[in-house]
Scaffold this motif. Structure first.
Motif, PDB file in Angstrom:
ATOM      1  N   ALA A 176       0.860  -1.137  -0.002  1.00  0.00           N
ATOM      2  CA  ALA A 176       0.035  -0.040  -0.117  1.00  0.00           C
ATOM      3  C   ALA A 176       0.988   1.102  -0.054  1.00  0.00           C
ATOM      4  O   ALA A 176       0.433   2.288  -0.741  1.00  0.00           O
ATOM      5  CB  ALA A 176      -0.907   0.120   1.132  1.00  0.00           C
ATOM      6  N   ALA A 177       2.012   1.187   0.808  1.00  0.00           N
ATOM      7  CA  ALA A 177       2.754   2.494   1.039  1.00  0.00           C
ATOM      8  C   ALA A 177       3.333   2.475  -0.309  1.00  0.00           C
ATOM      9  O   ALA A 177       3.667   3.827  -0.990  1.00  0.00           O
ATOM     10  CB  ALA A 177       3.973   2.128   1.815  1.00  0.00           C
ATOM     11  N   GLU A 178       3.852   1.490  -1.307  1.00  0.00           N
ATOM     12  CA  GLU A 178       4.453   1.621  -2.689  1.00  0.00           C
ATOM     13  C   GLU A 178       3.559   2.252  -3.503  1.00  0.00           C
ATOM     14  O   GLU A 178       3.766   2.993  -4.470  1.00  0.00           O
ATOM     15  CB  GLU A 178       4.928   0.373  -3.050  1.00  0.00           C
ATOM     16  N   ASP A 179       2.252   1.702  -3.462  1.00  0.00           N
ATOM     17  CA  ASP A 179       1.136   2.097  -4.537  1.00  0.00           C
ATOM     18  C   ASP A 179       0.723   3.587  -4.173  1.00  0.00           C
ATOM     19  O   ASP A 179       0.734   4.208  -5.315  1.00  0.00           O
ATOM     20  CB  ASP A 179      -0.090   1.208  -4.235  1.00  0.00           C
ATOM     21  N   TYR A 180       0.813   4.096  -3.116  1.00  0.00           N
ATOM     22  CA  TYR A 180       0.432   5.390  -2.942  1.00  0.00           C
ATOM     23  C   TYR A 180       1.489   6.365  -3.105  1.00  0.00           C
ATOM     24  O   TYR A 180       1.301   7.607  -3.582  1.00  0.00           O
ATOM     25  CB  TYR A 180      -0.583   5.613  -1.738  1.00  0.00           C
ATOM     26  N   ALA A 181       2.811   5.821  -2.778  1.00  0.00           N
ATOM     27  CA  ALA A 181       3.857   6.665  -3.166  1.00  0.00           C
ATOM     28  C   ALA A 181       3.935   6.809  -4.631  1.00  0.00           C
ATOM     29  O   ALA A 181       4.331   7.947  -5.042  1.00  0.00           O
ATOM     30  CB  ALA A 181       4.997   5.883  -2.492  1.00  0.00           C
ATOM     31  N   THR A 182       3.649   5.869  -5.472  1.00  0.00           N
ATOM     32  CA  THR A 182       3.767   5.888  -6.697  1.00  0.00           C
ATOM     33  C   THR A 182       2.648   7.110  -7.533  1.00  0.00           C
ATOM     34  O   THR A 182       3.101   7.674  -8.199  1.00  0.00           O
ATOM     35  CB  THR A 182       3.408   4.506  -7.546  1.00  0.00           C
ATOM     36  N   VAL A 183       1.462   6.942  -6.924  1.00  0.00           N
ATOM     37  CA  VAL A 183       0.760   7.976  -6.945  1.00  0.00           C
ATOM     38  C   VAL A 183       1.062   9.356  -7.107  1.00  0.00           C
ATOM     39  O   VAL A 183       0.891  10.418  -7.312  1.00  0.00           O
ATOM     40  CB  VAL A 183      -1.012   7.675  -6.677  1.00  0.00           C
ATOM     41  N   ASP A 184       1.601   9.704  -5.772  1.00  0.00           N
ATOM     42  CA  ASP A 184       2.319  10.730  -5.081  1.00  0.00           C
ATOM     43  C   ASP A 184       3.473  11.408  -6.182  1.00  0.00           C
ATOM     44  O   ASP A 184       3.397  12.656  -6.509  1.00  0.00           O
ATOM     45  CB  ASP A 184       2.745  10.783  -3.950  1.00  0.00           C
ATOM     46  N   VAL A 185       4.092  10.403  -6.559  1.00  0.00           N
ATOM     47  CA  VAL A 185       5.251  10.692  -7.490  1.00  0.00           C
ATOM     48  C   VAL A 185       4.429  11.095  -8.843  1.00  0.00           C
ATOM     49  O   VAL A 185       4.985  12.179  -9.663  1.00  0.00           O
ATOM     50  CB  VAL A 185       6.349   9.640  -7.710  1.00  0.00           C
ATOM     51  N   LEU A 186       3.476  10.387  -9.381  1.00  0.00           N
ATOM     52  CA  LEU A 186       2.816  10.688 -10.491  1.00  0.00           C
ATOM     53  C   LEU A 186       2.168  12.174 -10.626  1.00  0.00           C
ATOM     54  O   LEU A 186       2.273  12.960 -11.561  1.00  0.00           O
ATOM     55  CB  LEU A 186       2.035   9.471 -10.982  1.00  0.00           C
ATOM     56  N   SER A 187       1.691  12.318  -9.569  1.00  0.00           N
ATOM     57  CA  SER A 187       0.904  13.377  -9.283  1.00  0.00           C
ATOM     58  C   SER A 187       1.435  14.800  -8.993  1.00  0.00           C
ATOM     59  O   SER A 187       0.889  15.764  -8.785  1.00  0.00           O
ATOM     60  CB  SER A 187      -0.425  13.285  -8.599  1.00  0.00           C
ATOM     61  N   ALA A 188       2.943  14.984  -8.673  1.00  0.00           N
ATOM     62  CA  ALA A 188       3.706  15.564  -8.181  1.00  0.00           C
ATOM     63  C   ALA A 188       3.249  16.134  -6.793  1.00  0.00           C
ATOM     64  O   ALA A 188       3.294  17.246  -6.287  1.00  0.00           O
ATOM     65  CB  ALA A 188       3.605  16.962  -9.120  1.00  0.00           C
ATOM     66  N   GLY A 189       3.040  15.036  -5.919  1.00  0.00           N
ATOM     67  CA  GLY A 189       2.805  15.437  -4.405  1.00  0.00           C
ATOM     68  C   GLY A 189       1.312  15.850  -4.229  1.00  0.00           C
ATOM     69  O   GLY A 189       1.030  16.626  -3.574  1.00  0.00           O
ATOM     70  N   ARG A 190       0.349  15.056  -4.550  1.00  0.00           N
ATOM     71  CA  ARG A 190      -1.055  15.477  -4.342  1.00  0.00           C
ATOM     72  C   ARG A 190      -1.787  14.404  -3.833  1.00  0.00           C
ATOM     73  O   ARG A 190      -3.106  14.463  -3.719  1.00  0.00           O
ATOM     74  CB  ARG A 190      -1.787  15.777  -5.846  1.00  0.00           C
ATOM     75  N   VAL A 191      -1.210  13.307  -3.354  1.00  0.00           N
ATOM     76  CA  VAL A 191      -2.133  12.273  -2.879  1.00  0.00           C
ATOM     77  C   VAL A 191      -2.361  12.226  -1.209  1.00  0.00           C
ATOM     78  O   VAL A 191      -1.554  12.649  -0.662  1.00  0.00           O
ATOM     79  CB  VAL A 191      -1.320  10.797  -3.153  1.00  0.00           C
ATOM     80  N   GLU A 192      -3.213  11.716  -0.760  1.00  0.00           N
ATOM     81  CA  GLU A 192      -3.703  11.599   0.585  1.00  0.00           C
ATOM     82  C   GLU A 192      -4.356  10.145   0.749  1.00  0.00           C
ATOM     83  O   GLU A 192      -5.093   9.663  -0.351  1.00  0.00           O
ATOM     84  CB  GLU A 192      -4.703  12.578   0.982  1.00  0.00           C
ATOM     85  N   ILE A 193      -4.726   9.758   1.816  1.00  0.00           N
ATOM     86  CA  ILE A 193      -5.676   8.688   2.099  1.00  0.00           C
ATOM     87  C   ILE A 193      -6.525   8.998   3.250  1.00  0.00           C
ATOM     88  O   ILE A 193      -5.949   9.761   4.375  1.00  0.00           O
ATOM     89  CB  ILE A 193      -4.931   7.123   2.267  1.00  0.00           C
ATOM     90  N   ILE A 194      -7.559   8.380   3.467  1.00  0.00           N
ATOM     91  CA  ILE A 194      -8.308   8.119   4.482  1.00  0.00           C
ATOM     92  C   ILE A 194      -8.532   6.724   5.076  1.00  0.00           C
ATOM     93  O   ILE A 194      -9.137   5.947   4.204  1.00  0.00           O
ATOM     94  CB  ILE A 194      -9.754   8.655   4.520  1.00  0.00           C
ATOM     95  N   ALA A 195      -7.997   6.450   6.113  1.00  0.00           N
ATOM     96  CA  ALA A 195      -7.980   4.833   6.544  1.00  0.00           C
ATOM     97  C   ALA A 195      -8.898   4.474   7.422  1.00  0.00           C
ATOM     98  O   ALA A 195      -9.581   5.427   8.240  1.00  0.00           O
ATOM     99  CB  ALA A 195      -6.558   4.715   7.307  1.00  0.00           C
ATOM    100  N   GLY A 196      -9.671   3.209   7.095  1.00  0.00           N
ATOM    101  CA  GLY A 196     -10.645   2.646   8.067  1.00  0.00           C
ATOM    102  C   GLY A 196     -10.492   1.237   7.964  1.00  0.00           C
ATOM    103  O   GLY A 196     -10.040   0.665   7.364  1.00  0.00           O
ATOM    104  N   ARG A 197     -11.534   0.886   8.784  1.00  0.00           N
ATOM    105  CA  ARG A 197     -11.577  -0.586   8.791  1.00  0.00           C
ATOM    106  C   ARG A 197     -12.772  -1.290   7.830  1.00  0.00           C
ATOM    107  O   ARG A 197     -12.662  -2.530   7.785  1.00  0.00           O
ATOM    108  CB  ARG A 197     -12.215  -0.972  10.489  1.00  0.00           C
ATOM    109  N   GLY A 198     -13.487  -0.344   7.524  1.00  0.00           N
ATOM    110  CA  GLY A 198     -14.471  -0.966   6.575  1.00  0.00           C
ATOM    111  C   GLY A 198     -15.709  -1.170   7.015  1.00  0.00           C
ATOM    112  O   GLY A 198     -16.025  -1.226   8.072  1.00  0.00           O
ATOM    113  N   VAL A 199     -16.898  -1.868   6.384  1.00  0.00           N
ATOM    114  CA  VAL A 199     -18.127  -1.966   6.759  1.00  0.00           C
ATOM    115  C   VAL A 199     -18.478  -3.392   6.514  1.00  0.00           C
ATOM    116  O   VAL A 199     -19.266  -3.978   7.340  1.00  0.00           O
ATOM    117  CB  VAL A 199     -19.082  -1.247   5.934  1.00  0.00           C
TER     118      VAL A 199
END
Length: 342
Positions: free
Chosen positions: A91-114
């Motif tokens: 997960a860290a690798e995947d979202y870091a990849t999007v952060d690089v592609l987007s020039a630093g625009r990624v965030e997450i909201i973490a949760g347990r799900g339903v």
């Protein structure tokens, strides 16, 4: 206050026609929605994560990467990242990849799900989910912010001197929000020093104000700078072109069909919806639906009760609502509602 657009990615038929678009078309609709959000001046765009259901999106970073390539300023986030279901390193690798592609625009909201039973398929149990989420957030933050990670825990193999690649653009790391629909969720966010996102579909209308007050008070009591306590609110809503009665008459089949489906899929029951999930005139109506004047007035009432929020998220594309109607709703919100809330 930031304004964001949410799609949880449900893949349901249009109740007015009974027809359901293809998954490919639904995915394109969601990606186009992110592009539209930026063009209308929204600050953030959020995509949900679900598994084994007609919530069709199971891999938000892939979708967000597609949105990143067609936008320039939009913050790209999840509506939820189900960290207990994921290997945190991947997960860290995947979202870091999007952060690089987007020039630093990624965030997450973490949760347990339903979907509590899904824990069986991913390894673990709902009873262990709080511990799994807490450990995952701590490891994720360390992977993103440190170049030499030594770590051991309960839920995955130990790490001995690893450096995550790619490195995220944002420092010390992309923002990590936590979904908070209960006092326990608020306490967890304070302990982990995370901002919170409150989903009204889970809390109803009155509880968010209580949760926001508890979060801000607990944040200050823990010795953190009160100005850094960030609170978000996620609402379902529809802004009609004409009167409130016309808007509710049009949108109710989409919202009610979606919520009945959620009750059947997630909670295993059917029947009448409880009042907090209805579209109506009573003060406990979960969704905000009506004319631009009435939507602005009701949202202002809720925001005032919470002493304001830092981010307001609008979800309106559920239940098979056609793409052109979603775009029209967001356009009316951007031009007629948002200026009154700023």
């Amino acid at each position: 206050m930031d304004f964001g657009v949410v799609s949880l990615g449900d893949w349901l038929p249009d109740p007015s026609t009974g027809l359901r678009i293809s998954q490919r078309d639904r995915f394109r609709q969601i990606i186009d929605l992110g592009v539209t959000a930026e063009s209308l001046g929204f600050d953030t765009f959020h995509i949900g994560e679900h598994h084994f259901s007609d919530y069709a999106v199971s891999s938000p970073p892939v979708m967000l990467a597609a949105v990143a390539e067609r936008t320039a300023t939009l913050r790209l986030s999840t509506a939820v990242t189900l960290l207990p279901h994921l290997d945190v390193v991947r997960a860290a690798e995947d979202y870091a990849t999007v952060d690089v592609l987007s020039a630093g625009r990624v965030e997450i909201i973490a949760g347990r799900g339903v979907y509590q039973d899904h824990y069986h398929y991913f390894g673990g149990s709902w009873d262990e989910s709080e511990s799994m989420l807490t450990e995952s957030v701590l490891l994720l933050r360390q992977l993103w912010s440190s170049s030499d990670v030594h770590w051991s825990g309960t839920w995955r193999p130990a790490l001995d001197g690893v450096t995550l690649q790619p490195r995220s653009i944002q420092h010390p790391h992309p923002p990590i929000w936590l979904s908070a629909s209960s006092p326990a969720g608020v306490e967890r966010a304070i302990a982990l020093q995370c901002p919170i996102m409150i989903p009204t579909v889970s809390t109803g209308v009155s509880l968010p104000a209580e949760l926001a007050r508890a979060y801000r008070a607990g944040w200050a009591a823990a010795g953190f700078d009160p100005s850094t306590a960030r609170v978000g609110l996620h609402v379902h809503g529809y802004v009609g072109e004409g009167s409130t009665a016309d808007a509710r008459r049009f949108w109710a089949p989409y919202q009610h069909g979606y919520l009945h489906w959620v009750l059947r899929e997630v909670r295993g029951r059917d029947g009448e919806l409880p009042p907090p999930l209805e579209v109506g005139d009573h003060p406990d109506a979960q969704a905000v639906c009506g004319s631009a004047d009435d939507v602005a007035r009701e949202l202002r009432r809720r925001l005032d009760a919470m002493d304001g929020v830092d981010r307001l998220l609008l979800q309106c594309d559920q239940g098979g609502l056609p793409a052109d109607e979603v775009v029209a709703c967001l356009g009316r919100f951007a031009t007629e509602v948002r200026p009154r809330l700023r």
